[in-house]
Design a protein around this motif. Sequence first.
Motif, short mmCIF file in Angstrom:
data_model
loop_
_atom_site.label_atom_id
_atom_site.label_comp_id
_atom_site.label_asym_id
_atom_site.label_seq_id
_atom_site.Cartn_x
_atom_site.Cartn_y
_atom_site.Cartn_z
N LEU A 53 24.24 -127.23 -64.83
CA LEU A 53 23.01 -127.39 -64.11
C LEU A 53 23.14 -127.57 -62.87
CD1 LEU A 53 20.16 -126.35 -65.57
CD2 LEU A 53 19.80 -128.86 -65.70
N SER A 54 23.74 -128.89 -62.54
CA SER A 54 23.64 -129.31 -61.24
C SER A 54 24.42 -128.71 -60.36
CB SER A 54 24.13 -131.09 -61.36
OG SER A 54 25.77 -130.91 -61.63
N GLU A 55 25.39 -127.87 -60.78
CA GLU A 55 26.27 -127.19 -59.78
C GLU A 55 25.66 -125.94 -59.44
OE1 GLU A 55 30.30 -126.64 -61.69
OE2 GLU A 55 30.82 -128.49 -60.77
N ILE B 283 26.73 -145.60 -69.18
CA ILE B 283 25.77 -144.55 -69.61
C ILE B 283 25.44 -144.42 -70.85
CG2 ILE B 283 25.39 -142.09 -69.62
CD1 ILE B 283 27.39 -142.25 -66.83
N ASN C 295 11.27 -122.32 -47.77
CA ASN C 295 11.57 -122.19 -46.56
C ASN C 295 12.49 -121.19 -45.78
OD1 ASN C 295 10.46 -124.87 -46.54
ND2 ASN C 295 12.47 -125.52 -47.45
N VAL D 253 26.43 -130.96 -66.06
CA VAL D 253 27.32 -130.62 -64.78
C VAL D 253 27.03 -128.99 -64.36
CG1 VAL D 253 29.65 -130.09 -64.03
CG2 VAL D 253 29.08 -132.13 -65.45
N ASP E 89 22.62 -125.33 -58.99
CA ASP E 89 21.59 -125.52 -58.15
C ASP E 89 21.73 -126.76 -57.17
OD1 ASP E 89 18.88 -125.07 -57.19
OD2 ASP E 89 18.05 -126.86 -58.55
N LYS E 90 22.89 -126.72 -56.57
CA LYS E 90 23.41 -127.80 -55.81
C LYS E 90 22.54 -127.68 -54.33
CE LYS E 90 27.45 -129.55 -53.45
NZ LYS E 90 27.63 -129.25 -52.05
N ASP E 91 22.38 -126.45 -53.91
CA ASP E 91 21.48 -126.40 -52.57
C ASP E 91 19.84 -126.28 -52.92
OD1 ASP E 91 23.92 -126.42 -51.34
OD2 ASP E 91 24.01 -124.14 -51.87
N ASP E 92 19.53 -126.79 -54.20
CA ASP E 92 18.16 -126.91 -54.08
C ASP E 92 17.29 -125.51 -54.04
OD1 ASP E 92 15.58 -127.63 -54.53
OD2 ASP E 92 15.77 -129.28 -52.98
N ILE E 93 17.05 -124.90 -55.15
CA ILE E 93 16.22 -123.55 -55.30
C ILE E 93 15.08 -123.37 -54.46
CG2 ILE E 93 15.32 -124.02 -57.29
CD1 ILE E 93 16.08 -121.25 -58.04
N PHE E 94 14.35 -124.53 -54.42
CA PHE E 94 13.02 -124.85 -53.50
C PHE E 94 13.10 -124.42 -52.22
CE2 PHE E 94 11.83 -127.00 -57.40
CZ PHE E 94 10.67 -126.37 -57.79
N ASP E 95 14.35 -124.65 -51.56
CA ASP E 95 14.73 -124.44 -50.32
C ASP E 95 14.45 -122.99 -49.94
OD1 ASP E 95 15.10 -125.71 -47.88
OD2 ASP E 95 17.27 -125.36 -47.89
#
Lengths: 625, 518
Positions: A569-571, A175, A582, A567, A573-579
């Motif tokens: 940041l990814s944690e 990386i 819906n 890490v 928003d794991k479930d995707d805020i754009f969801d």
Amino acid sequence: MTFFIALIPAIPLLGFLILALAGPGLSRRIAGYIGTGSVGISALLTLIAGAGFLNSLSQTRSYSVVLWEWVNSGNLKADIAFSLDSLSLVFCFVITFVGFLIHAYSVEFMSEDEGFSRFFAYMNLFVGSMLILVLADNILLLYLGWEGVGLCSYLLIGFWYKEPENGYAARKAFIITRIGDTAMIIGIFMLFVNFNTFRISDLMLQANEKWSAGSPVAVLTAALLLCGALGKSAQLPLQTWLPDAMAGPSPVSALIHAATMVTAGVYLIARNHVLFSLAPIVMSAIAVIGALTLLLAGFSALGQHDLKRILAYSTISQIGYMFLALGVGAWSAAIFHFMIHAFFKALLFLAGGAVILVLKEEHDIFKMGGLKKELPLIFLTFLAGSASLSALPLITAGFYSKDPILWFSFSSSTGSTWLWIAGITGAFLTTLYSFRLVFIAFYGETKIKPSFQPGKMMTVPLVILAVLSIAGGFIELPESLGNIHLFSSLVENTLPAVAVKETGGSEILFQLLSSVIVLSGIYIAYIIYLKKPAISESFKHSRISLFFEKGFGFDRLYDILFVKPAVWLSEIDKDDIFDWLNIGVSRLTLLGNRLLGITQNGKLRWYLMSITIGIAVILTYLVLK
Amino acid sequence: MILAYLIFILLAGALLALITGKRNDLWPRIISVTALGIDLILLIIFSFQATSSDNKWIIDLNCLWIAEFVISLHLALDGLSLVMLLLTFSLGIVSVVISWREINSKVGFFHFNLLLILAGITGVFLSLDLFLFYFFWEMMLVPMYFLIGIWGHENKTAASNKFFLYTQASGLLMLIAILALYFVHGNSTGTFTFDYNELIGTKMPAAKELLIMSGFLAAFLVKLPVVPLHNWLPDAHTEAPTAGSLILAALLLKTGAYGLLRFIVPIFPSASLTFAPFGMALGVLGILYGAKLAFAQTDLKRLVAYTSVSHMGFVILGVFAFNEIAYQGVVMQMIAHGISTGALFILVGQLYERIHTRDMNQMGGLWSKVPVMGAIGLIFSMASLGLPGLGNFIAELLTLLGVFKASILMSSLACLGLIAATIYSLRIVQKVFLGKSTRNWEIADLNLREKIVSAFLVLAIVVLGLYPRPVLNIAGPALLKTLDSFSQKLSDEQNRGNDQTKGNIISFYKASQLHNKN
């Protein structure tokens, strides 16, 4: 001639293919033959090609061969094509010969390992990729080799994959180098957009014609390429992956540190020297980064307990010297030090690996001791390597390769006293940590008895490398001592000679001074680590020593600056805020359903009243309109 | 007529599979492979003709279908559709083969749906009549809904509903846009038609053009998908059976990309130029946001699904760069992503068959048990991070370089995606194959059928990486045609002088066009 050039990288790649496809079905003997043999053949081919090259040097300075058209889109064209000149010849020579010795050593070193054929497959791919890198005719193919090397380092550092820490070290290497590579590919885009070609020779020609020295576009492009070089060559600030990279088997470290990978950055800068010369600021940056890195790594090496970590930091430090040389325009001095470094660093890692192997995976030098008597041959070769690393005056190759760098860091037209001071301080540190290692691990009382003596397959490569580490320097002697310039006259067919200041000092004075410093370094190491170990014990656990051991805390810094936020940041928003778009829509629909549901309650009075109100509203509206 | 046969063969195969499936599980599989095989062979024969014809349609079939509304059965093949169809049929065969053991219930109906989807996709790639195009566009939808809803995993119902609603709603917007275009063109010229070649020359005011384009965009961007309209994708991919995920990722998403290249750019050049900065920004957002989410997942299949979001960002980024190199990159990305992500979905399916979980925390250390699988996983993870030598690198290189010519900033930001891709790809390898084994799985490595499929995919991705010329050569003329009509129309508009402010931008793009040709 050109046919041989194409075969040089092709044979190790073929070896990789055979081992990868048929690997598990092959016996260890056969797999070892294929793995080692392919690199051996490649080394022979390099010799043949090299002989041909030298014979016709007066007529042709480079040969190229086009295998096939790789990409062709619009005005974008890149071929799978190789070209050989004196610079790539030197690199090929080191890669294949040192690589071959490392492979031969590995046959015995890895003989008990369950992943034997996998190991040789990766090693062959490594050598093959590195050869593509140095032989590539265009910068896109160079990038292919470049990334291939990155992949192989990942595979080999994490070779013992069952330990999660090894996997971590492997990913770290990939990386971090990839961060540099990404900057580099943007630099490649810059070159292409400006010159519409990927061929390195054409690029350099056009850069020289169209870009003026110091123009912003030249500086930016050179800086982007430099980022790639910093990553691969483990220079500040992308150096943190290399100390961890010793998680792989010792021959891998030898390959990464000596023949391949970390020297790729040096090659990249040397190969594109025309471009870099157009960006004086970047050149100064290279020199300063080299100087800082060699100091930082030198101090860090002093704080280490792990034998391989000491060597790893010493690599970072020695590459720092090469960068210093590149930065002041001492191209051939950098390349010469690269070659000599390859000899002694491969030697040190292989000898160190043998020590670790016979001591059953003991890495801590403070748990070793007295190995001089137990492993005499290993001791001698290791001593030769350490002497060469410390640039012991007159008798070692390291002296003849490091000395010009120190001299030019001062006397080159872009050199300065500060750079020289950094270099000479680094030389003192180098001696100190090298002989600290030698005195602690090999002298004193025996703490662990070796479980067995390494066999011929391991010791013969060590002896060969030891001879090269000592005698390899005699092909290039300074004016004050012999004045032989076989190496630089070869390399200077491709790279320009260094521009020296008019008012330079006397070279012999500088040589004397550095010799004194090296010898005093050895003496001090002898005093504080062997004669009166109490002195070194007293600051062994001090804060500063711990700080050195942690490599100046870069890992922690990057952890806080980059890893943790990423890490986090990814944690979050794991479930995707754009969801929520819906979920929102479905909740809204349900709400509407409930609201309307209220009106339908089955009460006749309610319905009647709603109708009346509705009629009233409509009538009022109509009347008022 | 031969183009219509391509579709009829699949439709006939679908019916046959349904009928024979009532008695026997084997026949539907054989019929499906045969139908796809015939199509593939036919297509390969065309591709030899492809190189000889330049800039025109290789095959063009046009006959009236519904005369009252001038709807015709207009199918045509050019390099772009040829390449996409080659991908469709070969991955179609792969999807049948990988379902050989996985699908055991309602086998006939499964293959009926599978072939129907593929027929729809084939139609989409061939239609030159907008009504017909819409017809095929919807035809892909319903069988896919069944595929997810019947043979999917735990949350299949919710996922299939979400998929259906998203695509249906956006598809309806496209229908409105198609009708609007029909009337705008009819009113201005007097000929009411759905024909692509006629509509491509429609002249309309800027506002109207933008509005109509957004209808098309809605359908294509949802399909692609573009963040923030991507939420149907992770659910649908995760819950679908392996063949469903494969077709979704490798083919269905590509119809969105194809739509952008075939319809948006040539029909609405000035509107797409207006939209370009937003399109590129959406692309970059997709690349980075998709990668970020991929990294956060613990469900392996969901992770791979989010990598699709990230990779498709490159497509939209490239489309709005309007130059040949970027377009070649987009086409390469469609093919390479189809193969590499498809292969990863297949791998997830194979793992699921063996250990019945997609949770990466349950995996680890599998390399020692299934080294062949590990090697395949490694290769396609490397493809996914864009390692040179594999097809995805060529795709990303061309796209980023093309975009670099149009916008240095966007290209450089997108390059950050390369680092992000490295991080999540290595995470896959580590979590699944390396490290300590958390549970002592005793599982078998790939069998011969699986090995053949994987070997085919590996070979394809390596050949694409080292010798991409065939794809570039076949698709090249079609892409140039698209760009030509784009710049032609722009310069026409400029000559009419209806939008002076745009003049500068247009001439910039024209300059980069000419630049490309030199």
